[in-house]
Motif scaffolding. Structure first.
Motif, PDB file in Angstrom:
ATOM      1  N   SER A 195       0.835  -1.199   0.000  1.00 17.48           N
ATOM      2  CA  SER A 195       0.000   0.000   0.000  1.00 17.48           C
ATOM      3  C   SER A 195       0.871   1.251   0.000  1.00 17.48           C
ATOM      4  O   SER A 195       2.070   1.207   0.298  1.00 17.48           O
ATOM      5  CB  SER A 195      -0.916   0.015   1.225  1.00 17.48           C
ATOM      6  N   GLN A 196       0.231   2.379  -0.291  1.00 18.02           N
ATOM      7  CA  GLN A 196       0.946   3.641  -0.460  1.00 18.02           C
ATOM      8  C   GLN A 196       1.814   3.992   0.744  1.00 18.02           C
ATOM      9  O   GLN A 196       2.938   4.452   0.596  1.00 18.02           O
ATOM     10  CB  GLN A 196      -0.064   4.764  -0.707  1.00 18.02           C
ATOM     11  N   ASN A 197       1.313   3.759   1.950  1.00 24.08           N
ATOM     12  CA  ASN A 197       2.033   4.184   3.152  1.00 24.08           C
ATOM     13  C   ASN A 197       2.728   3.039   3.889  1.00 24.08           C
ATOM     14  O   ASN A 197       3.179   3.202   5.023  1.00 24.08           O
ATOM     15  CB  ASN A 197       1.073   4.899   4.108  1.00 24.08           C
TER      16      ASN A 197
ATOM     17  N   GLY B  14      10.438   4.427  -2.354  1.00 22.29           N
ATOM     18  CA  GLY B  14      11.709   3.790  -2.058  1.00 22.29           C
ATOM     19  C   GLY B  14      12.776   4.077  -3.097  1.00 22.29           C
ATOM     20  O   GLY B  14      12.480   4.266  -4.269  1.00 22.29           O
ATOM     21  N   MET B  15      14.014   4.147  -2.681  1.00 25.75           N
ATOM     22  CA  MET B  15      15.203   4.305  -3.510  1.00 25.75           C
ATOM     23  C   MET B  15      15.402   5.721  -4.049  1.00 25.75           C
ATOM     24  O   MET B  15      16.515   6.219  -4.071  1.00 25.75           O
ATOM     25  CB  MET B  15      15.223   3.303  -4.665  1.00 25.75           C
ATOM     26  N   SER B  16      14.357   6.381  -4.535  1.00 23.40           N
ATOM     27  CA  SER B  16      14.536   7.739  -5.062  1.00 23.40           C
ATOM     28  C   SER B  16      13.190   8.439  -5.175  1.00 23.40           C
ATOM     29  O   SER B  16      12.135   7.804  -5.088  1.00 23.40           O
ATOM     30  CB  SER B  16      15.201   7.700  -6.447  1.00 23.40           C
ATOM     31  N   LYS B  17      13.258   9.750  -5.409  1.00 21.13           N
ATOM     32  CA  LYS B  17      12.021  10.531  -5.560  1.00 21.13           C
ATOM     33  C   LYS B  17      11.232  10.102  -6.784  1.00 21.13           C
ATOM     34  O   LYS B  17      10.022  10.363  -6.886  1.00 21.13           O
ATOM     35  CB  LYS B  17      12.362  12.017  -5.670  1.00 21.13           C
ATOM     36  N   TYR B  18      11.887   9.442  -7.728  1.00 16.91           N
ATOM     37  CA  TYR B  18      11.195   9.010  -8.935  1.00 16.91           C
ATOM     38  C   TYR B  18      10.219   7.872  -8.648  1.00 16.91           C
ATOM     39  O   TYR B  18       9.389   7.538  -9.493  1.00 16.91           O
ATOM     40  CB  TYR B  18      12.205   8.584 -10.006  1.00 16.91           C
ATOM     41  N   ASN B  19      10.322   7.285  -7.476  1.00 17.95           N
ATOM     42  CA  ASN B  19       9.419   6.194  -7.113  1.00 17.95           C
ATOM     43  C   ASN B  19       8.326   6.629  -6.136  1.00 17.95           C
ATOM     44  O   ASN B  19       7.703   5.789  -5.498  1.00 17.95           O
ATOM     45  CB  ASN B  19      10.215   5.035  -6.503  1.00 17.95           C
ATOM     46  N   THR B  20       8.103   7.923  -6.009  1.00 22.39           N
ATOM     47  CA  THR B  20       7.069   8.427  -5.101  1.00 22.39           C
ATOM     48  C   THR B  20       5.724   7.757  -5.373  1.00 22.39           C
ATOM     49  O   THR B  20       4.991   7.408  -4.435  1.00 22.39           O
ATOM     50  CB  THR B  20       6.926   9.956  -5.238  1.00 22.39           C
ATOM     51  N   CYS B  21       5.393   7.556  -6.630  1.00 21.91           N
ATOM     52  CA  CYS B  21       4.108   6.960  -7.000  1.00 21.91           C
ATOM     53  C   CYS B  21       4.271   5.538  -7.530  1.00 21.91           C
ATOM     54  O   CYS B  21       3.364   5.005  -8.176  1.00 21.91           O
ATOM     55  CB  CYS B  21       3.421   7.816  -8.064  1.00 21.91           C
ATOM     56  N   ARG B  22       5.438   4.909  -7.240  1.00 24.65           N
ATOM     57  CA  ARG B  22       5.689   3.575  -7.789  1.00 24.65           C
ATOM     58  C   ARG B  22       6.263   2.637  -6.724  1.00 24.65           C
ATOM     59  O   ARG B  22       7.108   3.039  -5.922  1.00 24.65           O
ATOM     60  CB  ARG B  22       6.692   3.620  -8.945  1.00 24.65           C
TER      61      ARG B  22
ATOM     62  N   VAL C  34      10.042  -4.156 -12.638  1.00 26.43           N
ATOM     63  CA  VAL C  34       8.600  -4.326 -12.798  1.00 26.43           C
ATOM     64  C   VAL C  34       7.952  -3.349 -11.828  1.00 26.43           C
ATOM     65  O   VAL C  34       8.212  -3.421 -10.621  1.00 26.43           O
ATOM     66  CB  VAL C  34       8.138  -5.765 -12.495  1.00 26.43           C
ATOM     67  N   LYS C  35       7.150  -2.435 -12.332  1.00 23.72           N
ATOM     68  CA  LYS C  35       6.586  -1.368 -11.494  1.00 23.72           C
ATOM     69  C   LYS C  35       5.061  -1.378 -11.500  1.00 23.72           C
ATOM     70  O   LYS C  35       4.427  -1.735 -12.504  1.00 23.72           O
ATOM     71  CB  LYS C  35       7.043   0.001 -12.009  1.00 23.72           C
ATOM     72  N   VAL C  36       4.468  -0.981 -10.371  1.00 20.89           N
ATOM     73  CA  VAL C  36       3.043  -0.662 -10.311  1.00 20.89           C
ATOM     74  C   VAL C  36       2.918   0.773  -9.819  1.00 20.89           C
ATOM     75  O   VAL C  36       3.750   1.240  -9.027  1.00 20.89           O
ATOM     76  CB  VAL C  36       2.265  -1.612  -9.366  1.00 20.89           C
ATOM     77  N   TYR C  37       1.911   1.473 -10.310  1.00 16.76           N
ATOM     78  CA  TYR C  37       1.712   2.885  -9.973  1.00 16.76           C
ATOM     79  C   TYR C  37       0.528   3.053  -9.029  1.00 16.76           C
ATOM     80  O   TYR C  37      -0.456   2.316  -9.105  1.00 16.76           O
ATOM     81  CB  TYR C  37       1.462   3.709 -11.238  1.00 16.76           C
TER      82      TYR C  37
ATOM     83  N   ARG D 192       2.851  11.260 -12.399  1.00 10.35           N
ATOM     84  CA  ARG D 192       3.251  10.224 -11.447  1.00 10.35           C
ATOM     85  C   ARG D 192       4.742   9.913 -11.517  1.00 10.35           C
ATOM     86  O   ARG D 192       5.292   9.323 -10.607  1.00 10.35           O
ATOM     87  CB  ARG D 192       2.432   8.948 -11.691  1.00 10.35           C
ATOM     88  N   LEU D 193       5.382  10.301 -12.607  1.00 14.32           N
ATOM     89  CA  LEU D 193       6.817  10.105 -12.766  1.00 14.32           C
ATOM     90  C   LEU D 193       7.409  11.394 -13.301  1.00 14.32           C
ATOM     91  O   LEU D 193       7.078  11.822 -14.404  1.00 14.32           O
ATOM     92  CB  LEU D 193       7.102   8.951 -13.739  1.00 14.32           C
ATOM     93  N   PRO D 194       8.270  12.069 -12.526  1.00 15.59           N
ATOM     94  CA  PRO D 194       8.789  13.368 -12.962  1.00 15.59           C
ATOM     95  C   PRO D 194       9.775  13.245 -14.122  1.00 15.59           C
ATOM     96  O   PRO D 194      10.240  12.146 -14.461  1.00 15.59           O
ATOM     97  CB  PRO D 194       9.483  13.894 -11.700  1.00 15.59           C
ATOM     98  N   VAL D 195      10.093  14.377 -14.707  1.00 17.92           N
ATOM     99  CA  VAL D 195      11.065  14.430 -15.796  1.00 17.92           C
ATOM    100  C   VAL D 195      12.392  13.843 -15.319  1.00 17.92           C
ATOM    101  O   VAL D 195      12.870  14.144 -14.231  1.00 17.92           O
ATOM    102  CB  VAL D 195      11.269  15.894 -16.242  1.00 17.92           C
TER     103      VAL D 195
END
Length: 205
Positions: A43-45, A72-80, A145-148, A163-166
């Motif tokens: 889950s998200q939290n 986890g791991m980086s800001k790029y995974n905020t929604c993943r 393998v990612k889920v959003y 959901r995924l920044p530049v």
């Protein structure tokens, strides 16, 4: 099948190409079906730091293998949330079939080799140069393998959720596969074109 001339020209001009691989939906479906129970249970939290396969916060992201939660791991995974497998590793999941991930990995490697071969030909270098220099694709690449989540980290000027920044991938090439039937449009996946404008990829699936 080899890349079409249009795909090769797009790769050289824009750095991106859509590659058609017919009759591959079953190959991809078996992997995603095996991986989903683990990823969809996060889950998200959720704090997954106690999970035996959790990637440590201080891990080298270039060689890490395991599971990360949202953020986890980086800001790029905020929604993943996702699975990461580096350098030939296979995660020991209860729902995971070795045959599924090996088949998927071979599929991705075949696509990567097509791209390598097209680049070698276009650049006038000998066939197989990239793998001789960088190693066997299946054993030296990193597979995700990612889920959003349904949450977003902002919105575009046109009001679409982000959901995924530049970002710029650190890899030599990236192969992106969507767990969806083939369709026109990129489902929000965009790239920065040679004209310095954001352009949606032509198709996914």
């Amino acid at each position: 099948p080899q890349m079409t001339q249009d795909s090769i020209e797009s790769l050289l001009k824009a750095g991106i190409a859509t590659i058609e691989r017919p009759n591959t939906s079953n190959q991809l479906s078996s992997l995603f079906t095996s991986a989903k129970p683990t990823l969809l249970s996060i889950s998200q939290n959720d704090d997954i730091s106690a999970h035996p396969l959790c990637i440590p916060t201080d891990a080298d992201s270039g060689t890490a293998s395991g599971i990360h939660g949202f953020g986890g791991m980086s800001k790029y995974n905020t929604c993943r949330a996702g699975l990461v497998m580096s350098n030939g590793s296979i995660l020991p999941l209860d729902t995971w079939e070795d045959s599924s991930i090996r088949e998927f990995r071979k599929f991705g490697a075949d696509v990567a080799r097509e791209v390598y071969g097209s680049m070698e030909k276009a650049l006038g270098i000998e066939e197989g140069w990239f793998e001789r220099c960088y190693g066997d694709v299946e054993e030296t690449c990193q597979w995700h393998v990612k889920v959003y989540s349904t949450s977003t980290i902002g919105s575009t000027d046109s009001g679409l959720g982000v959901r995924l920044p530049v970002h710029t991938d650190p890899s030599l090439i990236s192969v992106v596969l969507h767990d969806t039937p083939t369709r026109t449009g990129g489902m929000g996946l965009e790239y920065l074109s040679s004209r310095r404008t954001w352009t949606e990829v032509s198709g996914v699936g």
